[in-house]
Design a protein around this motif. Structure first.
Motif, PDB file in Angstrom:
ATOM      1  N   PRO A 245       5.084   3.592   2.764  1.00 13.96           N
ATOM      2  CA  PRO A 245       5.703   4.865   2.382  1.00 13.96           C
ATOM      3  C   PRO A 245       6.879   4.725   1.422  1.00 13.96           C
ATOM      4  O   PRO A 245       7.052   5.554   0.510  1.00 13.96           O
ATOM      5  CB  PRO A 245       6.149   5.455   3.724  1.00 13.96           C
ATOM      6  N   ALA A 246       7.699   3.680   1.573  1.00 16.04           N
ATOM      7  CA  ALA A 246       8.834   3.501   0.671  1.00 16.04           C
ATOM      8  C   ALA A 246       8.381   3.214  -0.751  1.00 16.04           C
ATOM      9  O   ALA A 246       9.032   3.631  -1.724  1.00 16.04           O
ATOM     10  CB  ALA A 246       9.727   2.363   1.172  1.00 16.04           C
ATOM     11  N   VAL A 247       7.266   2.538  -0.896  1.00 19.40           N
ATOM     12  CA  VAL A 247       6.726   2.225  -2.220  1.00 19.40           C
ATOM     13  C   VAL A 247       6.120   3.481  -2.846  1.00 19.40           C
ATOM     14  O   VAL A 247       6.319   3.760  -4.033  1.00 19.40           O
ATOM     15  CB  VAL A 247       5.689   1.091  -2.127  1.00 19.40           C
ATOM     16  N   LEU A 248       5.411   4.251  -2.059  1.00 17.44           N
ATOM     17  CA  LEU A 248       4.848   5.509  -2.566  1.00 17.44           C
ATOM     18  C   LEU A 248       5.958   6.431  -3.074  1.00 17.44           C
ATOM     19  O   LEU A 248       5.810   7.091  -4.108  1.00 17.44           O
ATOM     20  CB  LEU A 248       4.058   6.208  -1.458  1.00 17.44           C
ATOM     21  N   ALA A 249       7.074   6.456  -2.364  1.00 19.40           N
ATOM     22  CA  ALA A 249       8.179   7.335  -2.747  1.00 19.40           C
ATOM     23  C   ALA A 249       8.873   6.869  -4.019  1.00 19.40           C
ATOM     24  O   ALA A 249       9.404   7.692  -4.776  1.00 19.40           O
ATOM     25  CB  ALA A 249       9.187   7.419  -1.603  1.00 19.40           C
ATOM     26  N   ALA A 250       8.881   5.563  -4.267  1.00 24.32           N
ATOM     27  CA  ALA A 250       9.626   5.018  -5.411  1.00 24.32           C
ATOM     28  C   ALA A 250       8.825   4.960  -6.689  1.00 24.32           C
ATOM     29  O   ALA A 250       9.391   4.846  -7.779  1.00 24.32           O
ATOM     30  CB  ALA A 250      10.125   3.612  -5.065  1.00 24.32           C
ATOM     31  N   ALA A 251       7.509   5.048  -6.612  1.00 23.86           N
ATOM     32  CA  ALA A 251       6.653   4.810  -7.774  1.00 23.86           C
ATOM     33  C   ALA A 251       6.663   5.983  -8.747  1.00 23.86           C
ATOM     34  O   ALA A 251       6.893   7.130  -8.368  1.00 23.86           O
ATOM     35  CB  ALA A 251       5.231   4.533  -7.313  1.00 23.86           C
ATOM     36  N   ASP A 252       6.370   5.664  -9.998  1.00 21.22           N
ATOM     37  CA  ASP A 252       6.188   6.699 -11.020  1.00 21.22           C
ATOM     38  C   ASP A 252       4.813   7.343 -10.907  1.00 21.22           C
ATOM     39  O   ASP A 252       4.605   8.467 -11.379  1.00 21.22           O
ATOM     40  CB  ASP A 252       6.332   6.096 -12.415  1.00 21.22           C
ATOM     41  N   GLU A 253       3.878   6.615 -10.313  1.00 19.95           N
ATOM     42  CA  GLU A 253       2.496   7.081 -10.218  1.00 19.95           C
ATOM     43  C   GLU A 253       1.853   6.429  -9.002  1.00 19.95           C
ATOM     44  O   GLU A 253       2.197   5.306  -8.625  1.00 19.95           O
ATOM     45  CB  GLU A 253       1.720   6.692 -11.486  1.00 19.95           C
ATOM     46  N   VAL A 254       0.908   7.140  -8.393  1.00 20.65           N
ATOM     47  CA  VAL A 254       0.111   6.578  -7.307  1.00 20.65           C
ATOM     48  C   VAL A 254      -1.340   6.540  -7.762  1.00 20.65           C
ATOM     49  O   VAL A 254      -1.885   7.556  -8.213  1.00 20.65           O
ATOM     50  CB  VAL A 254       0.242   7.406  -6.014  1.00 20.65           C
ATOM     51  N   THR A 255      -1.945   5.363  -7.669  1.00 22.12           N
ATOM     52  CA  THR A 255      -3.341   5.205  -8.047  1.00 22.12           C
ATOM     53  C   THR A 255      -4.201   5.087  -6.793  1.00 22.12           C
ATOM     54  O   THR A 255      -3.727   5.268  -5.677  1.00 22.12           O
ATOM     55  CB  THR A 255      -3.522   3.971  -8.954  1.00 22.12           C
ATOM     56  N   GLY A 256      -5.478   4.789  -6.977  1.00 17.22           N
ATOM     57  CA  GLY A 256      -6.375   4.616  -5.850  1.00 17.22           C
ATOM     58  C   GLY A 256      -6.010   3.383  -5.039  1.00 17.22           C
ATOM     59  O   GLY A 256      -5.199   2.548  -5.461  1.00 17.22           O
ATOM     60  N   PRO A 257      -6.597   3.223  -3.863  1.00 17.15           N
ATOM     61  CA  PRO A 257      -6.301   2.054  -3.037  1.00 17.15           C
ATOM     62  C   PRO A 257      -6.892   0.786  -3.630  1.00 17.15           C
ATOM     63  O   PRO A 257      -7.746   0.835  -4.528  1.00 17.15           O
ATOM     64  CB  PRO A 257      -6.963   2.403  -1.704  1.00 17.15           C
ATOM     65  N   ASN A 258      -6.431  -0.346  -3.122  1.00 21.25           N
ATOM     66  CA  ASN A 258      -6.975  -1.623  -3.608  1.00 21.25           C
ATOM     67  C   ASN A 258      -8.462  -1.740  -3.310  1.00 21.25           C
ATOM     68  O   ASN A 258      -9.185  -2.442  -4.031  1.00 21.25           O
ATOM     69  CB  ASN A 258      -6.207  -2.803  -2.998  1.00 21.25           C
ATOM     70  N   SER A 259      -8.945  -1.044  -2.302  1.00 24.01           N
ATOM     71  CA  SER A 259     -10.371  -1.078  -1.971  1.00 24.01           C
ATOM     72  C   SER A 259     -11.222  -0.307  -2.969  1.00 24.01           C
ATOM     73  O   SER A 259     -12.456  -0.397  -2.934  1.00 24.01           O
ATOM     74  CB  SER A 259     -10.594  -0.516  -0.565  1.00 24.01           C
ATOM     75  N   GLU A 260     -10.574   0.451  -3.857  1.00 29.72           N
ATOM     76  CA  GLU A 260     -11.305   1.239  -4.852  1.00 29.72           C
ATOM     77  C   GLU A 260     -10.842   0.916  -6.265  1.00 29.72           C
ATOM     78  O   GLU A 260     -10.870   1.772  -7.159  1.00 29.72           O
ATOM     79  CB  GLU A 260     -11.131   2.743  -4.563  1.00 29.72           C
ATOM     80  N   ASP A 261     -10.418  -0.330  -6.490  1.00 26.36           N
ATOM     81  CA  ASP A 261     -10.025  -0.793  -7.828  1.00 26.36           C
ATOM     82  C   ASP A 261      -8.915   0.057  -8.434  1.00 26.36           C
ATOM     83  O   ASP A 261      -8.973   0.449  -9.604  1.00 26.36           O
ATOM     84  CB  ASP A 261     -11.239  -0.809  -8.774  1.00 26.36           C
ATOM     85  N   GLY A 262      -7.879   0.323  -7.634  1.00 25.74           N
ATOM     86  CA  GLY A 262      -6.800   1.171  -8.115  1.00 25.74           C
ATOM     87  C   GLY A 262      -6.111   0.650  -9.358  1.00 25.74           C
ATOM     88  O   GLY A 262      -5.713   1.436 -10.225  1.00 25.74           O
ATOM     89  N   VAL A 263      -5.945  -0.671  -9.487  1.00 27.01           N
ATOM     90  CA  VAL A 263      -5.333  -1.234 -10.696  1.00 27.01           C
ATOM     91  C   VAL A 263      -6.217  -0.951 -11.897  1.00 27.01           C
ATOM     92  O   VAL A 263      -5.748  -0.500 -12.957  1.00 27.01           O
ATOM     93  CB  VAL A 263      -5.097  -2.751 -10.523  1.00 27.01           C
ATOM     94  N   ALA A 264      -7.514  -1.195 -11.761  1.00 25.79           N
ATOM     95  CA  ALA A 264      -8.439  -0.954 -12.867  1.00 25.79           C
ATOM     96  C   ALA A 264      -8.479   0.519 -13.255  1.00 25.79           C
ATOM     97  O   ALA A 264      -8.564   0.853 -14.448  1.00 25.79           O
ATOM     98  CB  ALA A 264      -9.835  -1.434 -12.487  1.00 25.79           C
ATOM     99  N   GLN A 265      -8.380   1.408 -12.279  1.00 29.06           N
ATOM    100  CA  GLN A 265      -8.422   2.839 -12.580  1.00 29.06           C
ATOM    101  C   GLN A 265      -7.344   3.220 -13.591  1.00 29.06           C
ATOM    102  O   GLN A 265      -7.569   4.062 -14.471  1.00 29.06           O
ATOM    103  CB  GLN A 265      -8.243   3.657 -11.303  1.00 29.06           C
TER     104      GLN A 265
END
Length: 271
Positions: A245-265
């Motif tokens: 939760p602390a990372v979600l709050a600090a980020a500029d953007e939230v992508t998909g989970p690692n199980s769904e290739d969030g970095v690649a998205q």
């Protein structure tokens, strides 16, 4: 942001899928980025000896930031380039004494480094009896607490099977805050202690300086509290949907989970 000039990514829970493997989609976008002369830097809490397998699968031979910023590792040369913030034996003993009060029953381990990812002249990983690695045992050597703390280390690992990492970090910071940095990359009862001021952000900043890239042109990906400083420092910080939760709050953007290739998205916007 505009097309990034440097990509930085955490490994576990971010770049790797649930089975700790890289998918074809993620590998493909990494290779398109590096083919376009955009460096892709692994930035991990992992020690260097755990990096080559991931780097080889991704086709990476450049820099990796290891041990939460304490080590700069040249993957292709298998060379430790820089080591920052070694905890000396006096510091280690002082921290251990404080932790006996803050976290009674906790067990300790240390990470050390030589000149290469695996250096036969150095006991890279030592732990006291009763310490259990949440990622599985099978490496390193058991030693007395005096031996574990008797030589400089890049990271002190603290394990308490009866607590979450969040609970441990809160308790440890009440006594140690400001003297060392306390973070975690798993919520399974493990915190990581480093010299004060040594973070993934400082490690990535060193890479960026060597490559001549400003923070505003860097995109960084992460999922756990040890990624927070890096995501805040980079021009665009991206949290995985599975992030703390602390990372979600600090980020500029939230992508998909690692199980769904969030970095690649995210990277497929440009590559």
């Amino acid at each position: 942001m505009d097309k990034p000039q440097l990509i930085a990514s955490d490994v576990d829970g971010t770049l790797l899928g649930p089975l700790e493997l890289l998918t074809e989609r993620t590998v493909a976008v990494i290779r398109r980025a590096t083919a376009a002369d955009v460096p892709f830097v692994l930035v991990s809490g992992r020690p260097p000896r755990w990096i080559p397998r991931v780097a080889e699968a991704a086709g990476l031979t450049g820099y990796a930031v290891c041990a939460n910023g304490a080590i700069l590792y040249d993957v292709g040369a298998d060379e430790i380039v820089e080591v920052h913030g070694l905890l000396d034996p006096m510091q280690l003993h002082d921290v251990a004494t404080a932790l006996d009060t803050a976290l009674p029953g906790a067990k300790l381990a240390v990470e050390r480094i030589g000149k290469r990812a695996v250096d036969p002249d150095v006991k890279n990983y030592e732990y006291e009896h009763g310490y259990r690695n949440p990622w599985g045992d099978g490496e390193g050597e058991t030693a007395s607490r005096a031996e574990v703390l008797g030589y400089p280390a890049v990271k002190l690992l603290v394990r308490h099977a009866g607590m979450t990492s969040d609970e441990m970090a809160t308790a440890a910071r009440t006594i140690l805050d400001g003297t060392v940095d306390i973070t975690f990359s798993s919520n399974s009862g493990l915190i990581e202690v480093a010299a004060h001021g040594v973070t993934k952000a400082t490690g990535l900043a060193e890479v960026a300086d060597r490559l001549g890239v400003g923070p505003d042109r860097i995109i960084a990906f992460g999922d756990m509290p040890n990624d927070l400083e890096m995501l805040r420092w980079a021009g665009h910080g991206v949290a995985m949907a599975n992030a703390h939760p602390a990372v979600l709050a600090a980020a500029d953007e939230v992508t998909g989970p690692n199980s769904e290739d969030g970095v690649a998205q995210v990277l497929e916007r440009w590559f």
